[in-house]
Design an enzyme around this catalytic site. Structure first.
Site, PDB file in Angstrom:
ATOM      1  N   LYS A  63       1.115  -1.217   0.061  1.00  0.00           N
ATOM      2  CA  LYS A  63       0.058   0.287   0.099  1.00  0.00           C
ATOM      3  C   LYS A  63       0.742   0.957   0.123  1.00  0.00           C
ATOM      4  O   LYS A  63       1.064   2.290  -0.850  1.00  0.00           O
ATOM      5  CB  LYS A  63      -0.953   0.238   1.470  1.00  0.00           C
ATOM      6  CG  LYS A  63      -1.405   1.532   1.690  1.00  0.00           C
ATOM      7  CD  LYS A  63      -2.654   1.785   2.947  1.00  0.00           C
ATOM      8  CE  LYS A  63      -1.869   1.680   3.783  1.00  0.00           C
ATOM      9  NZ  LYS A  63      -1.863   3.354   4.213  1.00  0.00           N
ATOM     10  N   ASN A  64       1.696   1.268   1.040  1.00  0.00           N
ATOM     11  CA  ASN A  64       2.695   2.708   0.956  1.00  0.00           C
ATOM     12  C   ASN A  64       3.304   2.994  -0.511  1.00  0.00           C
ATOM     13  O   ASN A  64       4.150   3.942  -0.311  1.00  0.00           O
ATOM     14  CB  ASN A  64       3.085   2.552   2.034  1.00  0.00           C
ATOM     15  CG  ASN A  64       2.644   2.878   3.693  1.00  0.00           C
ATOM     16  OD1 ASN A  64       1.710   2.976   3.428  1.00  0.00           O
ATOM     17  ND2 ASN A  64       2.404   2.262   4.710  1.00  0.00           N
ATOM     18  N   CYS A  82      -5.518  13.378  12.408  1.00  0.00           N
ATOM     19  CA  CYS A  82      -5.433  11.956  12.407  1.00  0.00           C
ATOM     20  C   CYS A  82      -5.658  11.439  13.710  1.00  0.00           C
ATOM     21  O   CYS A  82      -4.675  11.874  14.191  1.00  0.00           O
ATOM     22  CB  CYS A  82      -4.124  11.510  11.511  1.00  0.00           C
ATOM     23  SG  CYS A  82      -3.640   9.719  11.739  1.00  0.00           S
ATOM     24  N   ARG A  91      -0.087  14.837  13.007  1.00  0.00           N
ATOM     25  CA  ARG A  91       1.443  14.329  11.739  1.00  0.00           C
ATOM     26  C   ARG A  91       0.950  15.697  11.280  1.00  0.00           C
ATOM     27  O   ARG A  91       0.508  16.066  10.111  1.00  0.00           O
ATOM     28  CB  ARG A  91       0.562  13.672  10.717  1.00  0.00           C
ATOM     29  CG  ARG A  91       0.239  11.949  11.572  1.00  0.00           C
ATOM     30  CD  ARG A  91      -0.227  11.133  10.741  1.00  0.00           C
ATOM     31  NE  ARG A  91       0.400  10.357   9.695  1.00  0.00           N
ATOM     32  CZ  ARG A  91      -0.295   9.552   9.485  1.00  0.00           C
ATOM     33  NH1 ARG A  91      -1.152   8.667  10.168  1.00  0.00           N
ATOM     34  NH2 ARG A  91       1.307   8.280   8.226  1.00  0.00           N
ATOM     35  N   ASP A 137       4.558   1.404  12.633  1.00  0.00           N
ATOM     36  CA  ASP A 137       2.852   0.093  11.531  1.00  0.00           C
ATOM     37  C   ASP A 137       3.056  -0.852  12.018  1.00  0.00           C
ATOM     38  O   ASP A 137       1.921  -2.146  11.627  1.00  0.00           O
ATOM     39  CB  ASP A 137       3.135   0.625   9.666  1.00  0.00           C
ATOM     40  CG  ASP A 137       3.101   1.018   9.412  1.00  0.00           C
ATOM     41  OD1 ASP A 137       2.471   2.333  10.043  1.00  0.00           O
ATOM     42  OD2 ASP A 137       2.959   1.858   8.398  1.00  0.00           O
ATOM     43  N   ARG A 189      -8.775  -0.066   4.329  1.00  0.00           N
ATOM     44  CA  ARG A 189      -7.905   1.200   3.563  1.00  0.00           C
ATOM     45  C   ARG A 189      -6.454  -0.009   3.567  1.00  0.00           C
ATOM     46  O   ARG A 189      -5.643   0.371   2.318  1.00  0.00           O
ATOM     47  CB  ARG A 189      -7.807   1.898   4.823  1.00  0.00           C
ATOM     48  CG  ARG A 189      -8.385   3.009   5.230  1.00  0.00           C
ATOM     49  CD  ARG A 189      -8.731   4.420   5.463  1.00  0.00           C
ATOM     50  NE  ARG A 189      -6.798   4.579   5.533  1.00  0.00           N
ATOM     51  CZ  ARG A 189      -6.026   4.728   6.207  1.00  0.00           C
ATOM     52  NH1 ARG A 189      -5.889   4.940   7.939  1.00  0.00           N
ATOM     53  NH2 ARG A 189      -4.627   4.655   5.815  1.00  0.00           N
TER      54      ARG A 189
HETATM   55  C1  UD1 Z   1       4.190   7.063   6.012  1.00  0.00           C
HETATM   56  C2  UD1 Z   1       3.223   6.000   6.044  1.00  0.00           C
HETATM   57  C3  UD1 Z   1       2.711   5.168   7.586  1.00  0.00           C
HETATM   58  C4  UD1 Z   1       3.713   4.997   8.506  1.00  0.00           C
HETATM   59  C5  UD1 Z   1       4.480   6.224   8.677  1.00  0.00           C
HETATM   60  C6  UD1 Z   1       5.864   6.040   9.793  1.00  0.00           C
HETATM   61  C7  UD1 Z   1       2.583   5.996   3.950  1.00  0.00           C
HETATM   62  C8  UD1 Z   1       1.056   6.722   3.071  1.00  0.00           C
HETATM   63  N1  UD1 Z   1       1.945   6.505   5.220  1.00  0.00           N
HETATM   64  O1  UD1 Z   1       4.238   7.994   6.790  1.00  0.00           O
HETATM   65  O2  UD1 Z   1       2.138   4.076   7.245  1.00  0.00           O
HETATM   66  O3  UD1 Z   1       3.135   4.531   9.668  1.00  0.00           O
HETATM   67  O4  UD1 Z   1       5.054   6.721   6.962  1.00  0.00           O
HETATM   68  O5  UD1 Z   1       7.177   5.096   8.926  1.00  0.00           O
HETATM   69  O6  UD1 Z   1       4.092   5.532   3.056  1.00  0.00           O
HETATM   70  N2  UD1 Z   1       6.654  14.070  10.917  1.00  0.00           N
HETATM   71  C9  UD1 Z   1       6.889  15.761  10.416  1.00  0.00           C
HETATM   72  N3  UD1 Z   1       6.802  16.632   9.794  1.00  0.00           N
HETATM   73  C10 UD1 Z   1       6.403  16.843   7.810  1.00  0.00           C
HETATM   74  C11 UD1 Z   1       6.066  14.951   8.395  1.00  0.00           C
HETATM   75  C12 UD1 Z   1       6.191  13.951   9.271  1.00  0.00           C
HETATM   76  O7  UD1 Z   1       7.111  16.558  11.557  1.00  0.00           O
HETATM   77  O8  UD1 Z   1       6.520  17.749   7.568  1.00  0.00           O
HETATM   78  C13 UD1 Z   1       6.724  13.194  11.871  1.00  0.00           C
HETATM   79  C14 UD1 Z   1       5.939  12.631  11.682  1.00  0.00           C
HETATM   80  O9  UD1 Z   1       4.768  13.522  12.805  1.00  0.00           O
HETATM   81  C15 UD1 Z   1       5.957  11.279  12.435  1.00  0.00           C
HETATM   82  C16 UD1 Z   1       7.087  11.282  11.579  1.00  0.00           C
HETATM   83  O10 UD1 Z   1       7.714  12.767  10.951  1.00  0.00           O
HETATM   84  O11 UD1 Z   1       6.104  11.998  13.357  1.00  0.00           O
HETATM   85  C17 UD1 Z   1       7.248  10.361  10.802  1.00  0.00           C
HETATM   86  O12 UD1 Z   1       6.053  10.455   9.807  1.00  0.00           O
HETATM   87  P1  UD1 Z   1       6.558  10.168   8.013  1.00  0.00           P
HETATM   88  O13 UD1 Z   1       7.031   9.669   7.769  1.00  0.00           O
HETATM   89  O14 UD1 Z   1       6.014  11.713   7.148  1.00  0.00           O
HETATM   90  O15 UD1 Z   1       4.962   9.324   7.930  1.00  0.00           O
HETATM   91  P2  UD1 Z   1       4.347   9.608   6.539  1.00  0.00           P
HETATM   92  O16 UD1 Z   1       4.950   9.510   5.371  1.00  0.00           O
HETATM   93  O17 UD1 Z   1       3.245  10.487   6.633  1.00  0.00           O
END
Ligand code: UD1
Length: 420
Positions: A22-23, A116, A121, A307, A399
Site C-alpha cells: 500500500k505505502n 489523524c 501529523r 506500522d 484501507r
Molecule cells: C508513512 C506511512 C505510514 C507510516 C509512517 C512512518 C505512507 C502512505 N504512510 O506515513 O504508514 O506509519 O510513514 O513509517 O507511506 N513529521 C513531521 N513533519 C512532516 C512530516 C512528518 O514532523 O512534515 C513527523 C510525523 O509526525 C512522524 C514522523 O515525522 O512523527 C514520521 O512521519 P512520516 O514518515 O512523514 O509518516 P508518513 O510519511 O505520513
C-alpha cells in the site's frame, strides 16, 4: 457500516500470498502525474486507499483503468493542478500529489490532509523541502498553494524531531526530478517504499542515486516518459500474517515476502522464540510452546516499523512476562491499548511506552477499530481469544489489507462480516 466478527481459538495453517505494498503504490500512482505517457503499474492491491488515489488521479484529469491488479494510467486532456479537500482529507497519502504537480506544472493547490487519530501529523518537512527547491508556498483556506517560475535543485536537510519523513522524502523527490540542476536530500527516509518509488522514477527517465540511504542525489531532467512497474510486496501485511501464525499457535507459509525488508521484525520475533524458515521469496512461521516477552522500540527503517507496533502488542499480551513497547515515531499511537484491555490484556500506557504484562489468554469482546493498524491488532487478538470478538468500524482494515477475510478463512480462521 460493517463489523467483523471473529470466533477465536482456531490455529491458522497453510499458505498465504502477500499483496503489493500500500505505502508503495500510493506515491507510485501519484508519480504518473509527471508524464502524459501511459504508465502500467502491476501488483496493485485492491484497497480503499488505492481507490481513493485512483479517484484523485481522475479528478486531476488522468484516465485510469484498473483490472486484475494492473492499473493503466494515461492522459488525453489537460491536467488539473487542484487536489480537492473531499478526497485528500480522507487519506493522508493523497498529499503526495503535491510534489509531482509542482514538478510538472510549477504550481499545485493541494488540500491539507485532515487530522489523524494516531496523533499530530504535520507537513512542515514537505513544505521545507519544496521551498528549498525555489517554490513559494502559502497555506490559504485549508490548501497548500505552491508556485515556482522554475524549480532549482538544492541541498536540504529533511530530518525532523521524529527522524526522517517517508512522504516528505517522496514529495521532494518527485518535485526535484524535473528541477534544474542537482538536489541532495540529507536525512532522507530509507524505507523500501521510498526506494520503490525511486526505482519507478528512474524507469520514467529520472536520474536518482542513493535511494535506500539517508542521502539521495537527484540530477534534474527536462522530461519523463511512461514506464511499467511492479509494486514490491507489502511488508506490513507480511508481518501481520507472521503474527497471525504465532498468536494462534499455527503454521503459515507466507509467500511474496522480501525478507531483507523484514530484518527488525524477524529479529524480534526470533528473540521471542518464533521459528522462522527463510526461503527465496517466502517464509514459514511457527512456534513451539509459549513465546517469551520482548522489548520493542519503533524507529525509522531499518528499525522496527511503527506500522507493526499495534500487532506486536497483541502478540506480547499473551506471552509469559512483561514487555515494554516504546513508540518513537507517533508517540500517541496507542488507541488499541484500551481495546486490547477490554479483551483481558494487561497493558498500561506511560507516555510513549506501553508496559504489557502477559496474560494466559484473551477473551472475546466488543471492540472498536480506531485506525488501520489498530484494527489489525484487534483482528489478531480476536483470532487468539476465547469466544467471539466483534470489531466495529472495520472500514479502517479495508484501507490496507486486501481480501483479508478471505485470506484468514482460507487458513482456517472463522471470521465473518455483519451489519452494525
Ligand atoms: C508513512 C506511512 C505510514 C507510516 C509512517 C512512518 C505512507 C502512505 N504512510 O506515513 O504508514 O506509519 O510513514 O513509517 O507511506 N513529521 C513531521 N513533519 C512532516 C512530516 C512528518 O514532523 O512534515 C513527523 C510525523 O509526525 C512522524 C514522523 O515525522 O512523527 C514520521 O512521519 P512520516 O514518515 O512523514 O509518516 P508518513 O510519511 O505520513
Amino acid at each position: 457500516m460493517d463489523r467483523l466478527v471473529i470466533e477465536g481459538g482456531f490455529r491458522l495453517k497453510g499458505e498465504v500470498t502477500v499483496s503489493g505494498a500500500k505505502n508503495s503504490v500510493l506515491p507510485v500512482l501519484a508519480a504518473t502525474l509527471l508524464t502524459d505517457d501511459t504508465c502500467v503499474i502491476k501488483d496493485v492491491p485492491n484497497l480503499r486507499d488505492t481507490n481513493t488515489m485512483l479517484k484523485i488521479l481522475r479528478s486531476l484529469g488522468k484516465q485510469v483503468e484498473y483490472h486484475k491488479g494492473i492499473v493503466t494510467v494515461s492522459s488525453n486532456k489537460c491536467l488539473n493542478f487542484v487536489a480537492d479537500y473531499k478526497l485528500v482529507s480522507t487519506m493522508r497519502a493523497s498529499f503526495c500529489v503535491l510534489g509531482p504537480l509542482l514538478g510538472r506544472f510549477r504550481k499545485a493547490r493541494v488540500s491539507l490532509p485532515g487530522g489523524c487519530v494516531i496523533g499530530l501529523r504535520p507537513v512542515d518537512l514537505h513544505i521545507k523541502g519544496i521551498r528549498s527547491l525555489g517554490a513559494e508556498v502559502r497555506v490559504e483556506g485549508g490548501y497548500v498553494i505552491a508556485e515556482a517560475r522554475r524549480l532549482r535543485g538544492s541541498r536540504m536537510y529533511l530530518g525532523g524531531a521524529f527522524g526522517s519523513s517517508v512522504l516528505a522524502t517522496d514529495n521532494v523527490m518527485m518535485a526535484a526530478v524535473m528541477a534544474k540542476g542537482k538536489t541532495v536530500i540529507e536525512a532522507a527516509a530509507c524505507e523500501p517504499e521510498v526506494t520503490d518509488l525511486a526505482d519507478f522514477l528512474i524507469k520514467m527517465g529520472a536520474r536518482i542515486k542513493g535511494h535506500g540511504t539517508p542521502i539521495i542525489e537527484i540530477e534534474g531532467v527536462d522530461k519523463l516518459h511512461g514506464a511499467i512497474h511492479k509494486i514490491i510486496p507489502d511488508r506490513i501485511e507480511a508481518g501481520t500474517m507472521m503474527i497471525a501464525a504465532l498468536i494462534t499457535g499455527g503454521d503459515l507459509t507466507i509467500k511474496n515476502v522480501l525478507f531483507q525488508h523484514q530484518g527488525a521484525l524477524l529479529d524480534k520475533l526470533e528473540e521471542a522464540g518464533a521459528i522462522i524458515k527463510r526461503f527465496d521469496s517466502s517464509l514459514r512461521v511457527t512456534r513451539k510452546g509459549r513465546l517469551k516477552p520482548i522489548n520493542v522500540t519503533t524507529l525509522p527503517y531499518p528499525g522496527f516499523p511503527t506500522d507493526m507496533q499495534a500487532q506486536i502488542m497483541s502478540l506480547m499480551s499473551i506471552t509469559a512476562g512483561i514487555s515494554v513497547i516504546t513508540e518513537k515515531i507517533f508517540p500517541d499511537r496507542f488507541m488499541h491499548v484500551a481495546e486490547l484491555n477490554r479483551m483481558g490484556a494487561h497493558i498500561q500506557r506511560e507516555g510513549p511506552h506501553a508496559i504489557v504484562e502477559g496474560v494466559k489468554g484473551l477473551s472475546g469482546a466488543q471492540v472498536m477499530a480506531s485506525d488501520l493498524r489498530a484494527s489489525a491488532s484487534l483482528l489478531l487478538a480476536g483470532l487468539a481469544a476465547k469466544g467471539k470478538t466483534s470489531v466495529s468500524r472495520i472500514y479502517h482494515l479495508e484501507r490496507g489489507y486486501e481480501n483479508i477475510e478471505k485470506k484468514i478463512i482460507e487458513l482456517g480462521g472463522n471470521i465473518w462480516r455483519e451489519k452494525e
